[in-house]
Design a protein around this motif. Structure first.
Motif, PDB file in Angstrom:
ATOM      1  N   ILE A 190     -93.464  57.518 -47.674  1.00  0.00           N
ATOM      2  CA  ILE A 190     -93.434  57.398 -49.023  1.00  0.00           C
ATOM      3  C   ILE A 190     -94.385  58.427 -49.887  1.00  0.00           C
ATOM      4  N   SER A 191     -95.351  59.038 -49.017  1.00  0.00           N
ATOM      5  CA  SER A 191     -96.085  59.934 -49.773  1.00  0.00           C
ATOM      6  C   SER A 191     -95.263  61.194 -49.788  1.00  0.00           C
TER       7      SER A 191
ATOM      8  N   THR B 195     -94.326  55.077 -42.232  1.00  0.00           N
ATOM      9  CA  THR B 195     -93.766  54.751 -43.357  1.00  0.00           C
ATOM     10  C   THR B 195     -94.853  55.334 -44.604  1.00  0.00           C
ATOM     11  N   SER B 196     -96.019  55.326 -44.339  1.00  0.00           N
ATOM     12  CA  SER B 196     -96.961  56.014 -45.324  1.00  0.00           C
ATOM     13  C   SER B 196     -96.587  57.437 -45.456  1.00  0.00           C
TER      14      SER B 196
ATOM     15  N   SER C 237     -97.028  55.676 -54.990  1.00  0.00           N
ATOM     16  CA  SER C 237     -96.681  56.119 -53.756  1.00  0.00           C
ATOM     17  C   SER C 237     -97.827  56.365 -52.790  1.00  0.00           C
TER      18      SER C 237
ATOM     19  N   ALA D   9     -99.075  54.041 -49.492  1.00  0.00           N
ATOM     20  CA  ALA D   9     -99.162  55.053 -48.227  1.00  0.00           C
ATOM     21  C   ALA D   9    -100.578  54.432 -47.688  1.00  0.00           C
TER      22      ALA D   9
ATOM     23  N   THR E 285     -87.069  64.466 -48.140  1.00  0.00           N
ATOM     24  CA  THR E 285     -87.815  64.092 -49.375  1.00  0.00           C
ATOM     25  C   THR E 285     -88.156  65.461 -50.241  1.00  0.00           C
TER      26      THR E 285
END
Length: 441
Positions: free
Chosen positions: A28-29, A24-25, A186, A190, A158
């Motif tokens: 998002i990053s 997830t981190s 973000s 993260a 992304t």
């Protein structure tokens, strides 16, 4: 218990709580970085910067990345990787947050943007090797291949597609500085996800406590170099990839836009379409890899895939129509992604004590020659010069691959997660009954 197959196999790493947080981190990053790519030039222009000042901002990020990548490898082996990643994200959050505060005050200038870009590059250089080295601590070896395929899918979506598109929409609706704020958020989220990873609960080959104990031992840098040069396949393939990037980066990033514009009558939309096709092919490759079991001849397939992705560059300069470039871009996106996923997985089998430094050396080998490739591509003019660079960039990797296959026994490398048969130990006679210990996660 049946082994994961098809889609379930590709999502198997997400069974593990700590990896879900880490993934997830990462997601998002990466999304924030894709937005940043679009927002950065507009922020510089809003501050009154010209092309030279924008180049200074972009160059500062590249300098931060290249100059700190070896430091990132040392930190990844010396300190717990969770902390290295979390503090790197926090540093990026702080740099972008400072930009926001200064902008609200009303005194934001280009030199401050240059400083923030350097911090972001340095943070990426420190968190990158630590993240690559951390994945084997979070998932068992049989899920390592699928984890890298999953991360490759996210990176392609992304960085090449969703992030830039989202950034363009937000800039049109709001302003470029608002997108910078989104990128800062973000990194903050993260960092929070990484902080929630619980020590001692990872599903990898060693627990977090064991990994932390290993990482805090003072291991000299020469030990990492000794391991690197003692494994011929490792340093040869790092050199191979560095040389290929030297041959290909300049033609792809500098000369290809001019080929589309001057020779094929295309424009920026056509170039954007070419990049999108490359990204779609990369996503398809990542999804297929994640759903399939790794081949037994893992390293050889990796090298052949890289070569198949590099070879079409020699033909691009001769096509009579822009549309013929699209299938070549798809071949490049597909096979280069296959090779990259295989390589990421293979290099993560390096022993934990030196893994971060070996990965950072690999990063440096990939990054250091890219600026030189761009300089070489920019010094010449004329059709003959362009043809020469494109042809050499597509044919020399093939020759390098043939030489490598003859010199290095890649078939001896075991694909990660492959079961190794061990002789059964004899059961002692008259053994006292024991209570089974609880399974170690």
């Amino acid at each position: 218990m049946p082994k994961p197959r098809s889609l379930y196999r590709s999502l198997a790493p997400l069974r593990h709580r700590d990896y879900r947080l880490f993934f997830t981190s990462y997601l998002i990053s990466m999304l924030g970085d894709g937005v940043w790519l679009v927002a950065l030039p507009w922020v510089a222009m809003e501050l009154g910067g010209d092309s030279s000042e924008l180049a200074l901002v972009v160059g500062a990020e590249a300098v931060g990345l290249i100059s700190c990548v070896l430091v990132g490898g040392v930190l990844a082996d010396r300190f717990p990787r969770k902390r290295v990643i979390g503090w790197s994200f926090a540093a990026s959050f702080a740099a972008l947050g400072m930009l926001t505060v200064v902008h609200v005050v009303g005194d934001l200038m280009v030199w401050q943007l240059v400083g923030a870009a350097f911090v972001l590059g340095a943070s990426a250089a420190i968190s990158g090797p630590a993240s690559d080295a951390f994945t084997p601590d979070l998932v068992p070896e049989e899920d390592l291949h699928s984890a890298n395929a999953l991360e490759s899918t996210v990176r392609s979506l992304t960085m090449r597609m969703v992030g830039p598109a989202l950034g363009g929409v937000l800039i049109s609706l709001l302003d470029s500085m608002s997108v910078i704020v989104l990128n800062a958020v973000s990194f903050g989220v993260a960092a929070l996800c990484v902080a929630l990873i619980r020590p001692g609960t990872s599903a990898g080959s060693a627990s977090e406590k064991e990994a932390e104990a290993e990482s805090t031992e003072p291991v000299p840098y020469r030990q990492a170099l000794s391991y690197l040069f003692g494994e011929r396949w490792l340093w040869v393939l790092i050199v191979w990839s560095g040389v290929v990037l030297l041959l290909q980066s300049g033609p792809r990033q500098v000369l290809l836009p001019f080929l589309i514009s001057d020779r094929l009558g295309g424009d920026a939309r056509d170039y954007g379409l070419l990049i999108a096709v490359t990204g779609i092919a990369a996503v398809v490759a990542s999804v297929i890899l994640g759903a399939r079991k790794p081949p037994k001849d893992y390293a050889r397939w990796m090298l052949l895939a890289w070569t198949a992705g590099a070879a079409p560059l020699a033909l691009m300069v001769f096509v009579p129509s822009f549309w013929l470039l699209l299938p070549m871009a798809a071949v490049y996106g597909f096979f280069s992604t296959v090779g990259n996923v295989y390589w990421s997985t293979l290099v993560q089998t390096v022993p934990s004590k030196v893994r971060g430094r070996v990965i950072s050396i690999d990063w440096l080998g990939s990054l250091a020659l890219v600026p030189l490739s761009a300089v070489i591509a920019g010094v010449g003019t004329g059709r003959a010069f362009m043809v020469t660079l494109f042809v050499l960039g597509g044919t020399l990797p093939v020759l390098l691959t043939l030489a490598t296959l003859r010199w290095v026994d890649l078939g001896a490398l075991r694909p990660p997660g492959e079961a190794v048969e061990k002789p059964e130990e004899p059961v002692p006679a008259q053994r006292e009954p024991q209570i089974a210990a609880p399974p170690v996660s």
